[in-house]
Write an enzyme that holds these catalytic residues in place. Structure first.
Site, PDB file in Angstrom:
ATOM      1  N   GLY A 179      -3.023   3.984   3.913  1.00 63.05           N
ATOM      2  CA  GLY A 179      -4.317   3.528   4.424  1.00 63.05           C
ATOM      3  C   GLY A 179      -5.270   4.676   4.686  1.00 63.05           C
ATOM      4  O   GLY A 179      -6.455   4.606   4.358  1.00 63.05           O
ATOM      5  N   GLU A 180      -4.746   5.758   5.254  1.00 60.78           N
ATOM      6  CA  GLU A 180      -5.581   6.934   5.498  1.00 60.78           C
ATOM      7  C   GLU A 180      -6.034   7.558   4.183  1.00 60.78           C
ATOM      8  O   GLU A 180      -7.183   7.975   4.044  1.00 60.78           O
ATOM      9  CB  GLU A 180      -4.850   7.965   6.343  1.00 60.78           C
ATOM     10  CG  GLU A 180      -5.728   9.154   6.677  1.00 60.78           C
ATOM     11  CD  GLU A 180      -5.116  10.119   7.671  1.00 60.78           C
ATOM     12  OE1 GLU A 180      -5.839  11.035   8.093  1.00 60.78           O
ATOM     13  OE2 GLU A 180      -3.933   9.959   8.022  1.00 60.78           O
ATOM     14  N   ALA A 181      -5.136   7.594   3.216  1.00 55.60           N
ATOM     15  CA  ALA A 181      -5.504   8.157   1.912  1.00 55.60           C
ATOM     16  C   ALA A 181      -6.640   7.354   1.275  1.00 55.60           C
ATOM     17  O   ALA A 181      -7.655   7.925   0.851  1.00 55.60           O
ATOM     18  CB  ALA A 181      -4.293   8.179   0.979  1.00 55.60           C
TER      19      ALA A 181
END
Length: 138
Positions: A59-61
């Site tokens: 998700g952060e990526a």
């Protein structure tokens, strides 16, 4: 995870080592939306469920990629400054879809909602990520 964009053309996503190990595939990339997929298999914790850390990492990526694409339109780059997640439902198998859409696209900060869903379209996890836009160095 903030690769340097080239000039002011839209930055193109390049997978990092962790992304490749997790089996991430890019489906769509634009300022308006970044979509990727990832298999649950290979990303499970010891109880056989999709690992919450894997959800956060992917998700952060995807949210960071969305921010860097926007930043590239301004001749800038982006660095993450905040990420939070809520896990709604678990998964044991299949392919998950990760979709980042902008909440705010500014000249200094971006905020994206990142939705992780299963093949049935059920929400597994919701992330919010904020990135700081910076001038590119030389």
């Amino acid at each position: 995870m903030t690769p340097e964009p080239r000039s002011t053309e839209l930055w193109k996503i390049t997978l990092g080592e962790l992304d490749e190990k997790m089996g991430v595939k890019i489906v769509e990339e634009s300022v308006e939306r970044v979509v990727a997929t990832m298999p649950v298999e290979g990303n499970r914790q010891s109880f056989g469920l999709l690992h919450g850390g894997a959800s956060l990492a992917v998700g952060e990526a995807v949210g960071s990629w969305a921010a860097v694409i926007h930043a590239s339109t301004l001749g800038k780059t982006a660095v993450g400054v905040d990420v939070s997640a809520t896990h709604h439902k678990s998964a044991r198998e299949g392919l998950i879809t990760i979709t980042a859409t902008p909440i705010h696209l500014g000249g200094t900060l971006t905020t994206h909602e990142v939705l992780i869903s299963n093949a049935a379209g059920e929400r597994l996890c919701t992330l919010r990520i904020t990135n700081l836009l910076l001038d590119r160095k030389g």
